[in-house]
Write a protein that holds these residues in place. Sequence first.
Motif, short mmCIF file in Angstrom:
data_model
loop_
_atom_site.label_atom_id
_atom_site.label_comp_id
_atom_site.label_asym_id
_atom_site.label_seq_id
_atom_site.Cartn_x
_atom_site.Cartn_y
_atom_site.Cartn_z
N GLU A 457 -8.75 9.10 -18.50
CA GLU A 457 -7.75 8.65 -19.47
C GLU A 457 -7.62 7.14 -19.43
O GLU A 457 -7.51 6.54 -18.38
N ASN A 458 -7.66 6.53 -20.60
CA ASN A 458 -7.58 5.09 -20.71
C ASN A 458 -6.12 4.66 -20.57
O ASN A 458 -5.29 5.02 -21.41
N PRO A 459 -5.76 3.88 -19.54
CA PRO A 459 -4.36 3.50 -19.34
C PRO A 459 -3.82 2.64 -20.48
O PRO A 459 -2.64 2.70 -20.81
N LEU A 483 4.26 -5.04 -25.39
CA LEU A 483 2.88 -5.42 -25.71
C LEU A 483 2.46 -6.68 -24.96
O LEU A 483 1.33 -6.79 -24.48
N LYS A 484 3.39 -7.63 -24.85
CA LYS A 484 3.09 -8.88 -24.13
C LYS A 484 2.86 -8.60 -22.64
O LYS A 484 1.99 -9.22 -22.02
N ILE A 488 -0.77 -9.13 -20.43
CA ILE A 488 -0.97 -9.85 -19.16
C ILE A 488 -1.99 -9.13 -18.29
O ILE A 488 -2.83 -9.74 -17.65
N GLN A 489 -1.93 -7.80 -18.31
CA GLN A 489 -2.85 -7.00 -17.50
C GLN A 489 -4.21 -6.83 -18.18
O GLN A 489 -5.21 -6.57 -17.51
N ASN A 490 -4.24 -6.96 -19.51
CA ASN A 490 -5.48 -6.75 -20.27
C ASN A 490 -5.63 -7.87 -21.30
O ASN A 490 -5.49 -7.64 -22.51
N PRO A 491 -5.91 -9.09 -20.85
CA PRO A 491 -5.88 -10.25 -21.74
C PRO A 491 -6.99 -10.29 -22.80
O PRO A 491 -6.93 -11.12 -23.70
N ALA A 492 -7.97 -9.40 -22.72
CA ALA A 492 -9.08 -9.43 -23.68
C ALA A 492 -9.15 -8.15 -24.51
O ALA A 492 -10.19 -7.84 -25.08
N GLU A 493 -8.04 -7.42 -24.62
CA GLU A 493 -8.05 -6.15 -25.34
C GLU A 493 -7.64 -6.36 -26.81
O GLU A 493 -6.48 -6.65 -27.11
#
Length: 595
Positions: A457-459, A483-484, A488-493
């Motif tokens: 499962e994609n977090p 969302l912000k 921070i955890q996924n800056p390139a998504e």
Amino acid sequence: MRLIFAFLVFSLFAFNVNGQVVPAGFDLLNYGVRIEPDKRLIVVLAALEMAQSKNAAGTDEKLINTPLSDTSLKFRQQLMLDNANLPDDLRRRISLFVTQYKKSRPTATDAELIAPFISMAYTLTPVPELSDPVITNDLPGNLLDVLDFAPLVREFYRRSAISSKLDDYTKDYRTASDTVLKSSAREMVSELLGYLHTRPRLTFTERVTTQTQKGKGKGSSLQKVEIRQHERRFFLVPEKLAAKDNVIFLNIRDDYFVILPPDTDLSFSEVRRAFLQFVIDPLVLSNSKELSLVRDWVKPLLDERRKTDPTITPDVYLAVTRSLVAAADVRQSEYVRFRIATEQARQKITGLETVEEKKAFAAELEKYKQSLSDESALQLYEDYEKGSVLAFYFAEQLKGIEDSGFDIGSSLREMLASFDPLKETRRIAGTAEARKRALAARETRKTKPESNTFLAENPVTTRLLEIQKAIDIKDYARASNDLKQLLIQNPAEPRIYFNLGRVSGLEAVGIEDPELQTKKLVDAKTAYTNVLKNATVNTDRALLSLTYVALGRIYEFDNNNEYAVKLYDEAIKLHDVRGGGFKDAMDAKARLLKP
């Protein structure tokens, strides 16, 4: 100018993280779907809630105590409080009726007990009359058993607090259904119609022959053919007193009713199949002449199956309709899972370093796809056993229109014409091995639930789905903040940037201050631009298409039409990808270039 901008923003697509895209302006009414509480039903079920009996300790306990969600339990408590002063004589008679009814069905659950009462509610006229139906001899037996409860319902409406509270209750029901139920209904309708490449037929045309007496003689009557049109509607009826995780489906002439708790997520197959029946019924009816091609094969098979299961319909038309409904439900679910698995696997496999790793992963993907096919075969067989004897045949036929874009309505005649009785007779034996593997897989999942899915499962997907709930209830501040934090955890998504842009655009619509509105538009533009900056070769093309359209509309709002057209062109270059903004881009470009 503000009104124009509001139209542009709300016509953007809301990008679903699983790849299903529902237009933000998607109006269920255009597809015959209404979400409306029914006051008759509220009154009938509220009356049942008044039934009580004495337990061994001598205290009152409820006779009907259907399992409800936490929100619905609060409503039940409020309902009981509002009717605490119900006249004793009325409560006694309601309790007596329910007691006798329960005794005649000692093994029935409370959810099963109230089902006939729900059907009975739809035979009554609207409040305040709640009158009995004029004709009762064509009503089924289980409904006739509870029709004598109707006088108590009318008396309950007159003598209780329900009449003064009913408008407030109805408003509360609507509010409760505006989040999960409404948003999931839009997704369900969009997904199923997108798969079938069709729109529901919202009118039914009937030819009625009437006779007019021209004179006094016996042969002086004239026949006249009248064309009558009936509106077809699909109602989702939120009902807080309906049992949790329970769905009731009623088809009354041209109206289809699904009664369910207002916080229900419509991924439940019962609701999907009810809507599919609404879509498919008129299609089969309009091709009734072609049923002769399958009737000779279907009728003996139904008769044979009825020897062991008399509940199976002997009607060929119903068998064909239910078979197509079952096939569409099973095939669409497999098709979506297949696409999601392929897309996620494509992204994951690029991160593998060696050829051996990639081959091993590809083999696992194929194994997962085979498991999907096996499970579909088992589901179709289960439907076959219940009388949907053409489920396998239609499932095979549907594969041909999944990517072709052909409308199921225009394809059905050819489907029926292609029927091969000999091939179909061999179908069950030909799926035996697949069904055997699927049964083994089900048993494995009971003891090892983690083996239920091939891909982890994609977090990010999970979190975006949670944030979508805040967007649905227009809590944009919370959604933006969440969302912000996710960014921070996924800056390139890219998906996070897209949703940030969408939230900023939605916020801008409701802002009166021009400066603050401009700031929100700049935020939206920046977020959408970051989608393109962070895109890779594996980024969903539908997401890119929607991003170009969203940016184009912002530039169009700024009166920079020349650059807006260039952005629309970029969306058009991606072609008409499923769930993309191709059509919107074409329409917008045509509008801007129009002299």
